[in-house]
Design a protein around this motif. Structure first.
Motif, short mmCIF file in Angstrom:
data_model
loop_
_atom_site.label_atom_id
_atom_site.label_comp_id
_atom_site.label_asym_id
_atom_site.label_seq_id
_atom_site.Cartn_x
_atom_site.Cartn_y
_atom_site.Cartn_z
N MET A 1 45.18 30.92 21.14
CA MET A 1 44.77 32.15 21.86
C MET A 1 43.73 31.80 22.91
O MET A 1 42.76 31.09 22.62
CB MET A 1 44.20 33.16 20.86
CG MET A 1 43.85 34.51 21.49
SD MET A 1 43.05 35.64 20.31
CE MET A 1 44.32 35.80 19.06
N GLN B 1 41.74 36.69 25.76
CA GLN B 1 42.46 37.48 24.76
C GLN B 1 41.67 37.57 23.46
O GLN B 1 41.58 38.64 22.85
CB GLN B 1 43.84 36.86 24.49
CG GLN B 1 44.69 37.65 23.52
CD GLN B 1 46.04 36.99 23.23
OE1 GLN B 1 46.38 35.97 23.83
NE2 GLN B 1 46.80 37.57 22.33
N LYS B 2 41.08 36.44 23.06
CA LYS B 2 40.31 36.42 21.81
C LYS B 2 39.17 37.44 21.85
O LYS B 2 39.00 38.25 20.93
CB LYS B 2 39.75 35.02 21.56
CG LYS B 2 38.93 34.92 20.27
CD LYS B 2 38.32 33.55 20.11
CE LYS B 2 37.06 33.39 20.91
NZ LYS B 2 36.32 32.15 20.60
#
Length: 200
Positions: free
Chosen positions: A1, A5-6
């Motif tokens: 990821m 996004q994380k």
């Protein structure tokens, strides 16, 4: 990821939990109120520290890799009529650092080769070592830095972040030892260090 996004997912989860976001308790005690000043909040997250600084009179420039967080900060600032401008920036990249430099009004001081712009720079629970020289340059003489994050403690079993994102035990004092250290704490049990220093 990927990191964007994380962190977007982490902040979405926090917002869904609807828990009040509180500013750093030591920051609220230590940072002085001002009539007019600029503060920079690096890796601002959902902006509790940024909003608190604005309440204390600072014009706040805030930066985070998460657009979810940045949108939230700007919305809260607008609703509260506070002087906070948040922008998306990956502070691990040269482009991200340049964005900070371009956003914050950088005024040459009387000292040749020196720049000054911020009365305070805040960075909590984020570690990017190449930011240290940039932070030192950004802060005005008599301005402050406030940093709190995880530190490497031998034998510690609770590891909230990877070792590469932890301070070395003597790192903050070595980095800012030529400043006036207003406050320093090393909580070995929690694996956290806090420093507030004033630029001479």
């Amino acid at each position: 990821m990927d990191p964007i996004q994380k962190w977007n997912e982490k902040h979405k989860t926090k917002l869904e939990e609807k828990k009040p976001q509180e500013p750093n308790s030591l920051l609220t005690q230590l940072i002085p109120a001002v009539m007019d000043g600029t503060a920079v909040d690096l890796a601002c997250g959902l902006g509790a520290n940024s909003l608190h600084l604005a309440e204390k009179g600072y014009d706040v420039k805030a930066f985070d890799i998460s657009d979810v967080a940045v949108d939230r900060v700007n919305k809260q600032a607008a609703e509260s009529k506070l002087s906070v401008e948040a922008k998306v920036a990956d502070l691990a990249t040269d482009d991200g650092i340049k964005l900070v430099a371009d956003t914050v009004d950088r005024i040459k001081s009387a000292e040749p080769g020196e720049t000054s712009s911020a009365d305070a720079v805040i960075m909590t629970y984020y570690l990017e070592r190449k930011l240290f020289p940039f932070i030192k340059d950004l802060v005005k003489t008599e301005g402050y830095i406030f940093i709190e994050t995880y530190v490497s403690v031998p034998g510690m079993t609770d590891k909230p972040v990877s070792e590469k994102y932890k301070l070395r035990p003597d790192e903050l004092v070595n980095e800012f030892g030529d400043w006036g250290i207003v406050y320093f704490d090393f909580n070995e049990e929690a694996g956290i260090q806090t420093i507030m220093a004033r630029k001479k």
